[in-house]
Write an enzyme that holds these catalytic residues in place. Sequence first.
Site: not given
Length: 215
Positions: A9-11, A17, A45, A114-115, A145, A169-170
């Site tokens: 995942d990115l953020d 971000t 998030k 990522s979303a 997600k 994933e966060d």
Amino acid sequence: MKFKAAIFDLDGVIVDTAKYHYLAWKRLAASYGFDFTEKDNERLKGVSRMASLEILLSIGNITLSEEEKISAAEKKNAWYLEYITKMTSDEILPGALNYLKVLKDNNILISLGSASKNAPLIIKRLGLEEYFDAIVDGYSVQKVKPDPEVFLVAAQRLNMKAEDCVVFEDAPAGIEAAIAANMQCVGIGDNEILSKADIVIPGLYAAEERVGIGQ
Ligand code: BG6
Ligand code: MG
């Protein structure tokens, strides 16, 4: 943990971000005359842009037409872009770059899952393009997600079976998506919030030691 491919995942995993999303959403809320708090922001998030807008509007008790919603989301994204176009590699979260390097050196395939529709731009701003064998973003999928689509598409692009992939994933919705995709998953953040993950670590700086490198 044994894996042949890693999906990130990115953020909140590679870069923080969330603070910029927050500033942009707060500005939008202010334009409607209500306050949007950091606690409210937690609810956004891992949630797609339009779903985030719906949550924000419900907090402010605001009703908009479909057309107005599209223009509000565009406005928020323009503000968000003002922040992220200034981003540099200094904002890569601790340990992320090192772990990507270690995985690459060990021939583990790497994808983004990522979303965010801004994901390719962010990866470019951070100078991380060379590490990714695939980038799956908000434009690559129909379902968000906790639907597993984003991770299944990533596995497909890497030509990997789901059981050979591990997801980092966060967000709880992302952990659920990884489980639904039949993948192993590493939660990044709080043990209690991410209790469904196979293992939870505080950040990617702990990944090499706690998760390993795929063997
Ligand atoms: C996710 C973020 O990665 O991307 C969410 O956690 C965000 O907060 C979503 O709303 C969509 O991002 P974007 O960049 O397409 O508006
Ligand atoms: Mg995230």
